[in-house]
Design a protein around this motif. Sequence first.
Motif: not given
Length: 1393
Positions: A140-142, A157-158, A206-211
């Motif tokens: 779960l991300v912002k 994110v799945l 916090p800035s919305g990046r997904i790694l």
Amino acid sequence: MASSTSSTATAESLGNASQHVEEQLEAGRRYLDLSDLLQITSNSKTNFSGATDNDYPVASNPNLDLASLPFVGPVKRVPLPQELVDQFNHMQCSCLMGLFTDIGRAFLTIDSTIFVWNYSDGSDLAYFDGLSEVILCVALVKPKPGLFQAHIKYLLVLTTPQQIVLLGVCLNEANGLACGEMHLQPQPLFAVSSDNVQHLAVAGTPSGRILLAGKDGCLYEVVYQAQDSWFQRKCRLVNHSTSALSYLLPSFLSFNSEDALVQLTVDPTRNILYSRSEKGTVRVFDLGADGSECTCVASMPVERIVELASMYSRELDKSIFKQLVRISPIESSESSTLHLMAISSCGVRFYFTTTENGKVGRPTLLSLVHVRLPPGYGGSMLSSRPTNVHASCHREGSFLFCSPLREDIDMLWLMDADSFPFCPTLAEMQHGIEVSGRTWALESVPDETSGQLLGAGLRSEPPLILSQHVKPAPTFVLLTAQGTSIVTKLRPVDQLEQLLVDSAGSDTSALRSFFRLYQAHESCAMCLILICTAKPQVRALAEQAYLRYGGEPHYHVPPAPIPGGTAVPSPLHASTPLNFRGPATAATTAGAAAASPWLPSTIGGMVSTPPAVPNLGQSPVIGSAIPVRGAAAASAPVSSVLGRPVSGPEVVFSNRLRGLVIYFSRLIGPLWDSLLVHSAESVPGTAIPIKYCSTMGMDEINWMAQHVQRLTDFLDGNAMLASTLKMTDSSISSHGTPTDHNVHQKMLRFMRPGTTAVASTGSPAAQQQLQQKQQAEATAAEQNALRDLSTLFHRTTEVLCLWRILCENDISSIAAGLSLNHQDLLKQMKFSHLIVQGQAICSALIAQLTKRFLSDHAASEAMSARLRQLCPSLYSADDAIITQAAEALAVAKTKSDKEERQRLLEDSLKLYSKVTHHLPLSVVCSQYTEAHFFSGLVDLCLACAKKRDPQSLALHHFRQQQPWDDTAGIAAYNARRECYDSAVKCLDDLYNRTQTATVPTGSSPLKVADTAIRTAVQHYEETLSRVLASSDELMHILTYDWLIKTGQSAQLLQVTSPYLDTYLTQAAEKEPADAALGLLWKYYERTQNFAAAAQVLGQLAERRPGSQTLQQRVEYLSRAVMCAKSCNLLTTTTPSGQTLHDLEEKLEVARIQLQVQSALVLLRPSLNGDKAVKAEKALDELNRELMDISKLYGDYADQFDLSECKLAIVHCAGHHDPALVEALWREIVDQELEQSASASADARAQSLSNKLVSLGQLYCQSQRYFPVAFLVRHLEELTARLRLPLGWVATAFQQVGITASVLLNVYERLFKAKDPCWQSAGRPLHVLNAIHMLLASPHLFANLLPTERASLRLNCLQTVTGYLVELQSMISQDSELARTVADFKKLQAKFQA
């Protein structure tokens, strides 16, 4: 004056109490960072801990006696929803379980379906089954800010073997928190191919990046945006471990690593990403200062970690270090120098830093700086050792992990340092809880507390004991196949509450152990937290414990001096040093370490020295010495504070009082040192700038005001704590209260020899007397301190309530209405200054606040009542009257009816006159000026002056020449002066209007201008008359000063007042007095007191040095003579007559001095060199003062050859010296001839004639100083010699007033003298020709009576006949003789006719 005394006492109390608060706040800031607790000094050296029993104290240890101390609350177990249990029967491939504590949810994946539910109660089950492949990872991300609609709060994110899916998560907020109903979007927002890479972990920033962590060992990122662009898709996958163009390569060309990434974690406070691989390699990725980059900067394989950890103990099994099961970032709020923690499968913790020596900056390395062993490796081996750790979590000093205990049973290990918050090294209490089933996930529940309630600028998260009054108990969630277990770790205050409930009001060993563990003053502060926040039953128990264990004030006796210079160690210093200034630091507890009973232990043959931990098994001293201030200082002989050299007993306040200070300081601490206001960019949704915004939000202010009010209420209800309550428990106070015989012996040793005979013997009576005296003084000191604290608590409550009201009514516009000085002060002021020293600014803010409601009577009354209720000392009944008066004044300004307007103005004046001590006089006066209510302004100023100085001390002070040591008089004078200044300022404004009346634009500017000037003059004259009609002498004096200052001396002289004579007389006695003397003689002249006027004028003329010129001095003397002559009695026997005589003489001399000055001015251009310098000096001296006649003659007239001046001086002095007078006349004539040397004979004769006439008219009355015979002979001789025209001499003398008969006699004697000078001059008949000119003059008989004419004619005839005989007897052929004879014959014929 009583109000002033009360204000001074309040200010002193606030200052004393605030000093205690400042000290406590400073002590609270000295807590240790995690790196300090672990004693890390450098990143080039790895140290370790956990190898001693001191690192993990056991609650059951007899030294601690904490076996009954609760550490966790009841575990809440929530089973899985039944729907999920049924789903397990349909599982085909795999399942995953995890927690989303940010939104209060747990999740379960079964194959390709994900279920999400509320783990706290099993409700709100949601699912998504839109995938066709097995789910590998869930996160779960912002989202990126502004990219999606507002209702999408998170992204789910799945990851599957073939794609990565982003789902939108919607939450309905409940009670302001994101814990309401959750909805999953039915369609994915984004879906991107996984490029045949299995992604095993996901992390968001916090800035919305997904790694994403790839099984191929690479770090990936899902880059998403709102729309496709020319060169980039809306959503794509980027590989950060290879080239930036790697996404263009086919999968079979991709680089595959055998070491898969299994965990990613982000430090949001530093923008650093950490990864853990399957084989244990830890990598550091710098995301950049703004979080937009991604660069791998360092890595460390597990082999290097094991190598570093093993080099300090060869006997430890290296396997305990090898397998890393989790990494966890250490955020900057927890430590400023440590950045990462890793946990091994055996519970070993590894601490890393990513910068050189822990400096602030971007990461550049990965350095292992500390290794901490888990419990079970100490010397006593009392604890079991954890193995196979498979879940862990840490949060703000608490560390939890799970390891298998038995089959299907896990042990939750909980370790925290909250029980030892002030130790110099990390000491953790451990606690174990059995958990059913294998733990799939272990997470902490985020704290929703506002950070503002803890304060800004903290270098790291403070110990829980410092923040427990704000922060809720830490909560952790465990997820197993059976459900969720919610564990609440009790705060120290929660432990105390549980012990109080269990004790049911009894004195139990558990409570006493608690007070020893946390120290009595901290425990008393916790009691206050419960008293102010708990339920009534617990509140009563807490109050009972607070009073029972709080101790009493007493005297601390330092070690008695021993001959030889050594001292006996004090029992106080042998235990944990408890300084009032707060938690002990490493330096302050160093002495306690030496007393620790814990001995060094061995691990694998290596000696480990125990850290310096306070002796927790020994009862701490209840109380410590603190400075006594204010009124307490007068009665309590304080020698020192603890830790400083002392020379005698010192007061130790009770722990009850210290607990009050501690709790209050922590409540108000976040507000204390923060600024009141700050500037904001603009009003939300507009571009309007906000100049003033409150630093604290409304929620924080309300919370703080509520808690401080509760504490204040408690203190008010227990005002006599220090003197009436004697419930100290013996086991607690035995070390803190000096009651034993030895203590009194020590106190007696400190007394000076010979103090008292009884004391020197050390008799029991003397000991008891000394004990009673010292205890009474300590009790008095504590009562004074309690009173000061009560004052501070009340003021703080009122200020907070006032600030809340201001914020509710737009603080920005209220502050903008303040004066510029107050605005500048507000910008720089802290809340502490507003509380302690901000009475003036509070009054100004209240005035602006009430001003907003003046037009609405109901709203004004409501606001006034609210302020009186919430802020009685800031807004009293007097303030309410002021508001009522201001309202009447505001309404009056709007009225057009003159009578109604005047009535309202008079009403406001009556109200203002009732509250003169608290009145903002200058503000009211400015409003009266706007309303043209000048008479009311004057009356109000006079009323204020009288009420502020009812005993007229100011006038007495003024009459006594304002002595500097008259403090009461100075205060009264200043108080009155402030009132008078407002009235004088009004006069000044009105006077300026009369001088610069503006001309409004209109059809008749001249008429308007005349009207404006007349109105201004009328107002000015009425106001001045109102002031001068008062009987207030000081008001008159200040008004007189102002009239003189503004150049209205003429107006002042028109004043008819009994105070003016005294004023001018006193002013004339001061320097410079010229202006006052000038007014004084005019005043006497106007009042026809001519004698006094003449006397003052004489003083003015003779003042030296003075600003008057010589001409002015002469004028003063002339006017003085006139005034003296105006007196009724002017005989020489009366004082006035004598004064006149003296003045006339002085005037005559002064005129001569003026003559000397004028002559010297004329002479100056012809002088050179030293003579010119002397002349300048002489002119300055002549102009500076009046001189006597001798000085004028000798020093000036004679020195510079001023003959005319010398003649005048001789004449004035009455000095008879014919030779001198003739010499002076000769010099005068010679000087005149010299000046006209180049002129014609006629001009020279005319010049001499003019000089003779001018001087002759001055001295002709006295033959002594006007020798006619000498002058005639001398001038005629010069005429003959210089061939000047005949007859001018006789003519000049006649112009002077010398009669023809006198002149005829002089000339006749001159002729008969037969002086040979005429012959030598070549003019033997010169005298006869001169006589002929005299007798032939048409003015010979002018101004004569007929009888006088006949006599003169006869005399002239006889004289002419005689001269003809003489002429005819001369034998000469000279034509001049014949002409002379003919002339005389004509005269003879003329006189005979």
